[in-house]
Scaffold this active site. Structure first.
Site, PDB file in Angstrom:
ATOM      1  N   HIS A   7       7.958   0.993 -10.887  1.00 31.66           N
ATOM      2  CA  HIS A   7       6.805   0.652 -10.071  1.00 31.66           C
ATOM      3  C   HIS A   7       5.522   1.031 -10.797  1.00 31.66           C
ATOM      4  CE1 HIS A   7       8.000   4.745  -8.933  1.00 31.66           C
ATOM      5  NE2 HIS A   7       6.758   4.974  -8.544  1.00 31.66           N
ATOM      6  N   HIS A  28       1.560   2.006 -10.128  1.00 33.34           N
ATOM      7  CA  HIS A  28       0.522   2.419  -9.179  1.00 33.34           C
ATOM      8  C   HIS A  28      -0.789   1.780  -9.643  1.00 33.34           C
ATOM      9  CE1 HIS A  28       2.700   5.953  -7.362  1.00 33.34           C
ATOM     10  NE2 HIS A  28       3.365   5.846  -8.507  1.00 33.34           N
ATOM     11  N   ASN A  38       5.279   6.115 -13.933  1.00 33.28           N
ATOM     12  CA  ASN A  38       5.980   7.336 -14.303  1.00 33.28           C
ATOM     13  C   ASN A  38       7.436   7.004 -14.604  1.00 33.28           C
ATOM     14  OD1 ASN A  38       3.647   8.892 -13.620  1.00 33.28           O
ATOM     15  ND2 ASN A  38       4.226   8.720 -11.487  1.00 33.28           N
ATOM     16  N   ARG A  66       0.839  -1.206   0.000  1.00 27.86           N
ATOM     17  CA  ARG A  66       0.000   0.000   0.000  1.00 27.86           C
ATOM     18  C   ARG A  66       0.872   1.255   0.000  1.00 27.86           C
ATOM     19  NH1 ARG A  66      -2.474  -3.860   2.708  1.00 27.86           N
ATOM     20  NH2 ARG A  66      -4.589  -4.391   2.070  1.00 27.86           N
ATOM     21  N   ASP A  67       0.465   2.239  -0.797  1.00 32.97           N
ATOM     22  CA  ASP A  67       1.168   3.520  -0.869  1.00 32.97           C
ATOM     23  C   ASP A  67       0.995   4.256   0.460  1.00 32.97           C
ATOM     24  OD1 ASP A  67       1.569   6.459  -1.539  1.00 32.97           O
ATOM     25  OD2 ASP A  67       2.018   5.560  -3.481  1.00 32.97           O
ATOM     26  N   ILE A  68       2.062   4.891   0.945  1.00 31.62           N
ATOM     27  CA  ILE A  68       1.978   5.607   2.223  1.00 31.62           C
ATOM     28  C   ILE A  68       1.214   6.923   2.109  1.00 31.62           C
ATOM     29  CG2 ILE A  68       4.025   4.536   3.223  1.00 31.62           C
ATOM     30  CD1 ILE A  68       5.502   7.197   2.662  1.00 31.62           C
ATOM     31  N   GLU A  95       9.385   9.792  -9.148  1.00 28.48           N
ATOM     32  CA  GLU A  95       9.983  10.212  -7.883  1.00 28.48           C
ATOM     33  C   GLU A  95      10.977   9.192  -7.340  1.00 28.48           C
ATOM     34  OE1 GLU A  95       6.923  11.339  -5.120  1.00 28.48           O
ATOM     35  OE2 GLU A  95       6.010  12.715  -6.543  1.00 28.48           O
ATOM     36  N   VAL A  96      10.723   7.906  -7.558  1.00 28.38           N
ATOM     37  CA  VAL A  96      11.621   6.856  -7.077  1.00 28.38           C
ATOM     38  C   VAL A  96      12.197   6.143  -8.293  1.00 28.38           C
ATOM     39  CG1 VAL A  96      11.813   4.750  -5.694  1.00 28.38           C
ATOM     40  CG2 VAL A  96      10.244   6.577  -4.976  1.00 28.38           C
TER      41      VAL A  96
END
Length: 127
Positions: A110, A112, A97, A34-36, A105-106
């Site tokens: 990944h 989403h 992305n 789960r995304d924080i 961003e990372v």
């Protein structure tokens, strides 16, 4: 973005167990958690355990086993969240992305998986 992998990124640290996560599914090749900072009721990140920077890097260099596992885990996330059309859900969005123009961003590939509410348009028309 070059495909040079930074093993100090937050997802690499999560994979090494240095940072905790809220695991949804874990397999030999894939971790879903789960995304924080969720942007919808369902917001799960699906990441390969291999050192891939972006979708094109993953698609070009991952093994068939990694690619199949990643796709199947993504499908399980959607099914188990009840957002898939075959599960009676209303739909979902998957987003990846890449690089500065994609606002990545990372620097670890990944996906989403976002759903659980109407999400609106993905992009605004250029002005």
């Amino acid at each position: 973005m070059p495909h040079a992998y930074d093993d100090q990124n937050i997802f690499a640290k999560i994979l090494r167990g240095e940072i905790p996560n809220d695991t949804v599914i874990e397999t030999e090749h894939t971790l879903a958690f789960r995304d924080i900072g969720p942007q919808a009721p369902v917001h799960v990140l699906v990441i390969p355990k291999g050192p891939y920077v972006s979708y094109d890097h993953f698609a070009a260099e991952a093994s068939e086993a990694e690619i199949v596992d990643f796709a199947r885990v993504s499908a399980r996330v959607i099914a188990e969240a009840g957002i898939g059309l075959g599960e009676g859900g209303q739909g979902y969005r998957v987003i990846s992305n890449a690089g500065s123009h994609g606002t990545q961003e990372v620097p670890h590939y990944h996906l989403h998986v976002v759903g659980g509410r109407a999400l609106g348009r993905m992009l605004a028309a250029p002005q």
